[in-house]
Motif scaffolding. Structure first.
Motif, short mmCIF file in Angstrom:
data_model
loop_
_atom_site.label_atom_id
_atom_site.label_comp_id
_atom_site.label_asym_id
_atom_site.label_seq_id
_atom_site.Cartn_x
_atom_site.Cartn_y
_atom_site.Cartn_z
N ILE A 51 0.85 -1.19 0.00
CA ILE A 51 0.00 0.00 0.00
C ILE A 51 0.88 1.24 0.00
N ASN A 52 0.40 2.26 -0.65
CA ASN A 52 1.07 3.55 -0.64
C ASN A 52 0.46 4.36 0.51
N ILE A 53 1.28 4.67 1.50
CA ILE A 53 0.73 5.31 2.71
C ILE A 53 0.35 6.77 2.50
N GLN A 54 0.64 7.31 1.32
CA GLN A 54 0.14 8.66 1.04
C GLN A 54 -1.37 8.63 0.81
N ASP A 55 -1.89 7.46 0.46
CA ASP A 55 -3.33 7.28 0.30
C ASP A 55 -3.88 6.76 1.63
N ARG A 56 -4.44 7.67 2.44
CA ARG A 56 -4.92 7.31 3.77
C ARG A 56 -6.00 6.22 3.73
N ASN A 57 -6.79 6.16 2.65
CA ASN A 57 -7.80 5.12 2.55
C ASN A 57 -7.16 3.74 2.51
N GLN A 58 -6.02 3.61 1.83
CA GLN A 58 -5.32 2.32 1.81
C GLN A 58 -4.82 1.96 3.19
#
Length: 179
Positions: A51-58
């Motif tokens: 997951i890319n942690i810049q995407d809070r939904n992920q």
């Protein structure tokens, strides 16, 4: 968090979590996450998600038993806000393990700013609502601390009372050692 080192987490995922366990390799670098995807396919490791942690939904898709950060803390822009948010992603007995270069790191690490004084990590995690449960000093030039919501012996009421007394007697002193 910080997927650059397969040795510490994602490559040994099936061995560490069991057949039904899940390892999340999280980072902000999409090319690194792509590399992890290729490597896990090559090695036949099936229980790793990236997951890319810049995407809070992920980040909020899962509830975590353990969040392991290696050499990442010094990159966080607002660590108190980050860890306060991460609390909602941890299971009740979830832990956060943090390894980061400290003030005893090599001169290169100190000059480049790729380190965090251990006391800063301890203070940040306390401000984020975590309790230091253990720390280790066997990694040269690095601190290694484990945080959770409760005292490791499970007696929160006694621990909180002792912690309050300790804080009153020695302000800003963490229950974990920094020596």
């Amino acid at each position: 968090m910080g997927g650059e080192s397969p040795l510490w987490g994602w490559q040994s995922g099936e061995k560490r979590t069991g057949f039904n366990g899940l390892v999340i390799a999280a980072d902000t670098d999409s090319s690194l996450l792509g590399y992890i995807q290729l490597e896990k396919a090559k090695l036949g490791i099936g229980n790793i998600r990236t997951i890319n942690i810049q995407d809070r939904n992920q980040l909020h898709q899962y509830q975590y038993d353990l969040v392991f950060l290696r050499d990442v803390f010094h990159h966080l822009q607002n660590p108190v806000a980050y860890f306060s948010e991460l609390r909602s992603c941890l299971k009740t007995n979830g832990r956060i393990a943090i390894i980061d270069w400290n003030e005893r790191a090599s001169i290169f690490m100190r000059i480049s700013g790729h380190y965090t004084p251990e006391q800063t990590i301890l203070d940040t995690m306390t401000a984020s609502g975590f309790i230091c449960q253990a720390n280790y000093h066997h990694l040269k030039g690095q601190s290694f601390n484990i945080f959770g919501f409760t005292h490791p012996n499970g007696n929160d009421a006694v621990f909180k009372a002792l912690r309050a007394k300790e804080t009153k007697e020695t302000p800003n002193k963490s229950p974990c050692r920094t020596d």
